[in-house]
Design an enzyme around this catalytic site. Structure first.
Site, mmCIF file in Angstrom:
data_model
loop_
_atom_site.group_PDB
_atom_site.id
_atom_site.type_symbol
_atom_site.label_atom_id
_atom_site.label_comp_id
_atom_site.label_asym_id
_atom_site.label_seq_id
_atom_site.Cartn_x
_atom_site.Cartn_y
_atom_site.Cartn_z
ATOM 1 N N ARG A 88 -6.701 -7.930 -10.134
ATOM 2 C CA ARG A 88 -7.324 -9.194 -10.549
ATOM 3 C C ARG A 88 -8.743 -8.929 -11.050
ATOM 4 O O ARG A 88 -9.254 -7.813 -10.910
ATOM 5 C CB ARG A 88 -7.426 -10.125 -9.336
ATOM 6 N N LYS A 120 0.818 -1.224 0.000
ATOM 7 C CA LYS A 120 0.000 0.000 0.000
ATOM 8 C C LYS A 120 0.849 1.269 0.000
ATOM 9 O O LYS A 120 0.414 2.304 -0.521
ATOM 10 C CB LYS A 120 -0.976 -0.001 1.187
ATOM 11 N N GLU A 151 -3.218 7.427 8.435
ATOM 12 C CA GLU A 151 -4.095 8.273 7.619
ATOM 13 C C GLU A 151 -5.171 8.856 8.526
ATOM 14 O O GLU A 151 -5.482 8.287 9.569
ATOM 15 C CB GLU A 151 -4.823 7.413 6.557
ATOM 16 N N HIS A 156 -15.580 -6.852 6.274
ATOM 17 C CA HIS A 156 -14.785 -6.785 5.040
ATOM 18 C C HIS A 156 -15.169 -7.837 4.009
ATOM 19 O O HIS A 156 -14.498 -7.998 3.001
ATOM 20 C CB HIS A 156 -13.279 -6.832 5.338
HETATM 21 C C1 MV4 Z 1 -10.018 3.444 5.518
HETATM 22 C C2 MV4 Z 1 -11.211 3.704 6.237
HETATM 23 C C3 MV4 Z 1 -11.360 4.936 6.810
HETATM 24 N N1 MV4 Z 1 -10.382 5.865 6.697
HETATM 25 N N2 MV4 Z 1 -9.079 4.400 5.439
HETATM 26 C C4 MV4 Z 1 -10.916 -1.169 4.649
HETATM 27 C C5 MV4 Z 1 -10.436 -2.026 3.568
HETATM 28 C C6 MV4 Z 1 -9.216 -1.390 3.052
HETATM 29 N N3 MV4 Z 1 -9.218 -1.454 1.639
HETATM 30 C C7 MV4 Z 1 -9.258 0.005 3.556
HETATM 31 N N4 MV4 Z 1 -10.370 0.105 4.438
HETATM 32 C C8 MV4 Z 1 -10.703 1.274 5.031
HETATM 33 N N5 MV4 Z 1 -9.793 2.270 4.927
HETATM 34 C C9 MV4 Z 1 -9.263 5.578 6.025
HETATM 35 N N6 MV4 Z 1 -8.303 6.504 5.951
HETATM 36 C C10 MV4 Z 1 -12.168 2.700 6.315
HETATM 37 C C11 MV4 Z 1 -11.910 1.476 5.723
HETATM 38 C C12 MV4 Z 1 -12.956 0.513 5.896
HETATM 39 C C13 MV4 Z 1 -13.701 0.035 4.828
HETATM 40 C C14 MV4 Z 1 -13.451 0.413 3.525
HETATM 41 C C15 MV4 Z 1 -14.188 -0.079 2.486
HETATM 42 C C16 MV4 Z 1 -15.210 -0.977 2.737
HETATM 43 C C17 MV4 Z 1 -15.470 -1.383 4.005
HETATM 44 C C18 MV4 Z 1 -14.727 -0.895 5.070
HETATM 45 C C19 MV4 Z 1 -15.021 -1.314 6.348
HETATM 46 C C20 MV4 Z 1 -14.289 -0.831 7.384
HETATM 47 C C21 MV4 Z 1 -13.255 0.064 7.160
#
Ligand code: MV4
Length: 489
Positions: A290, A115, A199, A234
């Site tokens: 993917r 990342k 972040e 997730h």
């Molecule tokens: C975040 C966030 C809030 N703020 N980043 C979860 C999966 C990963 N791809 C990144 N994720 C998140 N990143 C910041 N700065 C909240 C999530 C997140 C989330 C994102 C997409 C779909 C579901 C989620 C469930 C919990 C947290």
């Protein structure tokens, strides 16, 4: 290409083979001992058993798969999703064996798999990012200063994480150091890489992702967005396209940002760029290198067969359409049908599909990998099917999905069908007013429903007695089963 090996199983192996068949390409299935009777094995032109049921000894067995590919003279390997699909080492082995890996280059996979490397790669491309740092944290003291500048709450993420693994919310500066220590040691044990970064924590975002196709001639197009906010721990539950929150202008901006992410890592093939969306703003999260589980919703609204395009691209052909040729037709929904019990914390409930009747109808697509009478193997993901509907608008897609869910007849295992019905007909979903916390907010697991303590029950009984006593002392009473009262007499 004359022959393709599908390095996967279940519904996605079948789905890839259907397109191969349509293109006149022969298919070679690999399978584990647990999948010997599976439909994808029967559907393939050739099939080879590569080992015992455990994934580590079959579907993840890189050298064995490459060896079978060489023995059977295949031209390409399609990895599907999961398993080896984002494994750069495997892609490299395939290429070195002189076989086409149907997917991006190992380098693109490596960059996007880390990342922090991903953030660095897109740095000069003017992509909206969540406020935060773009390097691994070395010094906790100076990281705390940065966290204060960003403002709490902040989120600690593992560079090697993704899909929600290795994340930690920090609400106040007092907890910062201890949470950093925990995040680093967790990242070391989970990924063998302790690099973490921070972040700004976006508290109630929507998860919106853009589907891309990039060819080897430098052409990149996007196939609009998928809304994937309805998820549980997730794991996505409902996906749809288009999203009900994007304006046409934002859609263009997000699509262009996603194409720039692809260019930043010289991406080739089908890929997806994930964004967080909050109050009219969007932020780049990560890229999935993917074909995704939920790709059918994009296919339904654009009419593009993504597997067909993947194979064309892998053959070095330029895309046969440009961005201007693409438009959104109607609305598509997908729900994932799992052999899990929503009434018991979504515990997998694998067993035999005693009755299995799919819904049918105009605009109804079922991508599945089993037939009536078969067992769901315990060794793999317990997804039974993806149910997809397409309508002229969102309302029609929801109506068709509701009908299809209720028509789906599965006996023998518990499924998430009813839970999906609940989700897509919930007022918050229907109105479009929801975020990634939808399931947590609105779905109460019955096995976890509050059972009040004895003390709480007794306190309520005493309160009720006193209330009654004030209006009529003679008729007020304490229930006979009032335990402490009985003991105290
Ligand atoms: C975040 C966030 C809030 N703020 N980043 C979860 C999966 C990963 N791809 C990144 N994720 C998140 N990143 C910041 N700065 C909240 C999530 C997140 C989330 C994102 C997409 C779909 C579901 C989620 C469930 C919990 C947290």
């Amino acid at each position: 290409m004359n022959k393709i090996l599908i390095a996967n199983r279940g519904e996605i192996a079948l789905r890839i083979m259907r397109t191969c068949k349509k293109m006149g390409i022969n298919t070679l299935a690999i399978f584990s001992e647990a999948d010997a009777d599976a439909p994808f094995v029967k559907f393939a032109d050739e099939a080879v058993c590569v080992g015992p049921p455990e994934s580590s000894q079959s579907y993840l067995s890189q050298d064995k798969i490459v060896q079978v590919a060489l023995e059977r003279n295949v031209d390409g390997i399609h990895p599907g999703y999961g398993f080896l699909s984002e494994n750069a080492e495997f892609a490299e082995k395939v290429t070195k064996a002189g076989i086409v890996f149907i997917g991006p280059s190992p380098d693109s996979m490596r960059v996007m798999g880390d990342k922090l490397a991903a953030k660095t790669a897109v740095k000069d491309y003017d992509i909206p990012m969540v406020p935060g740092v773009d390097h691994a944290i070395e010094d906790v003291k100076s990281a705390l200063e940065t966290a204060k500048e960003i403002g709490f709450p902040i989120l600690i993420k593992a560079a090697a994480g993704g899909g929600g693994k290795g994340m930690r919310v920090v609400n106040t500066q007092e907890e910062f150091e201890s949470q950093m220590d925990r995040a680093v040691s967790e990242a070391v044990s989970a990924f063998g890489n302790g690099a973490v970064f921070i972040e700004k924590y976006i508290g109630s975002p929507r998860h919106i992702e853009i589907q891309l196709l990039a060819d080897t001639h430098g052409n990149v197009v996007h196939l609009f967005e998928r809304e994937c906010s309805i998820q549980r721990r997730h794991q996505k539950v409902v996906e749809e396209a288009p999203s009900s929150v994007l304006t046409p202008a934002l859609r263009v901006q997000m699509g262009e940002a996603a194409c720039k992410v692809a260019k930043a890592c010289d991406y080739v093939g089908a890929g997806t760029v994930e964004f967080l969306y909050d109050s009219g703003k969007f932020y780049f999260l990560e890229m999935n290198t993917r074909l995704q589980v939920e790709h059918p919703v994009s296919e339904m609204i654009t009419g593009v067969d993504l597997v067909y395009e993947q194979i064309k691209i892998a053959n070095g052909k330029p895309l046969s359409f440009s961005q201007e040729d693409l438009s959104i037709n109607g609305h598509a929904l997908e729900v994932r049908v799992y052999a899990e019990n929503p009434k018991n914390d979504f515990l997998p409930d694998v067993g035999t599909l005693e009755v299995y009747n799919r819904p049918v109808g105009e605009g109804v697509r079922v991508d599945d990998g089993l037939e009536q009478g078969m067992d769901i193997p315990i060794f793999y993901d317990p997804m039974i099917a993806k149910l997809i509907t397409h309508g002229k608008d969102r309302q029609e897609a929801i109506a068709k999905m509701t009908k299809a869910i209720r028509e789906y007849d599965i006996v023998g295992v518990e499924t998430t069908l009813e839970f999906c019905d609940f989700a897509i007909n919930h007022e918050a979903f229907v109105s479009g007013d929801f975020d990634t916390h939808f399931v947590k907010h609105y779905f109460q697991d019955p096995s976890k429903s509050l059972s009040p303590s004895n003390e709480a029950v007794e306190a309520a009984q005493v309160a009720s007695f006193l209330f009654a006593y004030r209006s009529d002392p003679d008729s007020a009473y304490i229930p006979a089963d009032f335990s402490s009262w009985k003991k105290g007499r």
